[in-house]
Write a protein that holds these residues in place. Sequence first.
Motif, PDB file in Angstrom:
ATOM      1  N   ILE A   1      35.480  30.074  32.553  1.00  0.00           N
ATOM      2  CA  ILE A   1      36.576  30.774  33.238  1.00  0.00           C
ATOM      3  C   ILE A   1      37.455  29.776  33.994  1.00  0.00           C
ATOM      4  N   SER A   2      36.837  28.847  34.689  1.00  0.00           N
ATOM      5  CA  SER A   2      37.584  27.860  35.456  1.00  0.00           C
ATOM      6  C   SER A   2      38.443  26.976  34.543  1.00  0.00           C
ATOM      7  N   LEU A   3      37.874  26.531  33.445  1.00  0.00           N
ATOM      8  CA  LEU A   3      38.637  25.705  32.502  1.00  0.00           C
ATOM      9  C   LEU A   3      39.771  26.490  31.848  1.00  0.00           C
ATOM     10  N   ARG A   4      39.522  27.734  31.505  1.00  0.00           N
ATOM     11  CA  ARG A   4      40.566  28.575  30.913  1.00  0.00           C
ATOM     12  C   ARG A   4      41.715  28.777  31.893  1.00  0.00           C
ATOM     13  N   ALA A   5      41.355  28.963  33.161  1.00  0.00           N
ATOM     14  CA  ALA A   5      42.386  29.154  34.184  1.00  0.00           C
ATOM     15  C   ALA A   5      43.263  27.917  34.321  1.00  0.00           C
ATOM     16  N   ALA A   6      42.673  26.734  34.221  1.00  0.00           N
ATOM     17  CA  ALA A   6      43.444  25.501  34.358  1.00  0.00           C
ATOM     18  C   ALA A   6      44.250  25.185  33.107  1.00  0.00           C
ATOM     19  N   ARG A   7      43.666  25.380  31.940  1.00  0.00           N
ATOM     20  CA  ARG A   7      44.317  24.972  30.690  1.00  0.00           C
ATOM     21  C   ARG A   7      45.310  25.985  30.150  1.00  0.00           C
ATOM     22  N   THR A   8      44.992  27.255  30.255  1.00  0.00           N
ATOM     23  CA  THR A   8      45.786  28.275  29.589  1.00  0.00           C
ATOM     24  C   THR A   8      46.575  29.144  30.545  1.00  0.00           C
ATOM     25  N   TRP A   9      45.916  29.613  31.598  1.00  0.00           N
ATOM     26  CA  TRP A   9      46.544  30.604  32.464  1.00  0.00           C
ATOM     27  C   TRP A   9      47.386  29.987  33.571  1.00  0.00           C
ATOM     28  N   ASN A  10      47.176  28.707  33.902  1.00  0.00           N
ATOM     29  CA  ASN A  10      47.827  28.067  35.051  1.00  0.00           C
ATOM     30  C   ASN A  10      47.640  28.886  36.318  1.00  0.00           C
ATOM     31  N   ASP A  11      46.443  29.352  36.525  1.00  0.00           N
ATOM     32  CA  ASP A  11      46.105  30.204  37.653  1.00  0.00           C
ATOM     33  C   ASP A  11      45.178  29.441  38.596  1.00  0.00           C
ATOM     34  N   ARG A  12      45.721  28.984  39.694  1.00  0.00           N
ATOM     35  CA  ARG A  12      44.936  28.188  40.646  1.00  0.00           C
ATOM     36  C   ARG A  12      43.803  28.991  41.282  1.00  0.00           C
ATOM     37  N   PHE A  13      44.037  30.247  41.615  1.00  0.00           N
ATOM     38  CA  PHE A  13      43.005  31.070  42.239  1.00  0.00           C
ATOM     39  C   PHE A  13      41.785  31.192  41.324  1.00  0.00           C
ATOM     40  N   THR A  14      42.012  31.510  40.057  1.00  0.00           N
ATOM     41  CA  THR A  14      40.910  31.670  39.111  1.00  0.00           C
ATOM     42  C   THR A  14      40.269  30.334  38.774  1.00  0.00           C
TER      43      THR A  14
END
Length: 117
Positions: free
Chosen positions: A79-92
């Motif tokens: 989840i953390s890697l997906r948030a950084a690579r794909t979603w650009n979501d700092r909170f997640t």
Amino acid sequence: MRALTAFPREFADVDEFYWLWIFATSAYGVGDVLTTLTLTWYVPHVAEGNPLMAAAIETFGVSGLIAWKLLAFAGCLAISLRAARTWNDRFTYYLPPVVLTLVGTFFTVYNLRLLLG
């Protein structure tokens, strides 16, 4: 199939990423596992409170406990890697290692209290 992009350095520092997960591993992976195993094996009047963990320990022993912990850890890391690579979501991006660190720390302290008290 889309190829994975590299970890976005402008999103977060790689060292920061490592340290977040080192804290999570220390608290959730090491502290909680060691205190749980100590309690379940050496303190007869204390039982595992989580029914899934209790069943895993009863059925598979140490391997069951470690498998459940690794599964939770891998899911949070994904989840953390997906948030950084794909979603650009700092909170997640920050949420999974912070939650694992807090949960691991809480249950390590709680288990130590049961063990010593």
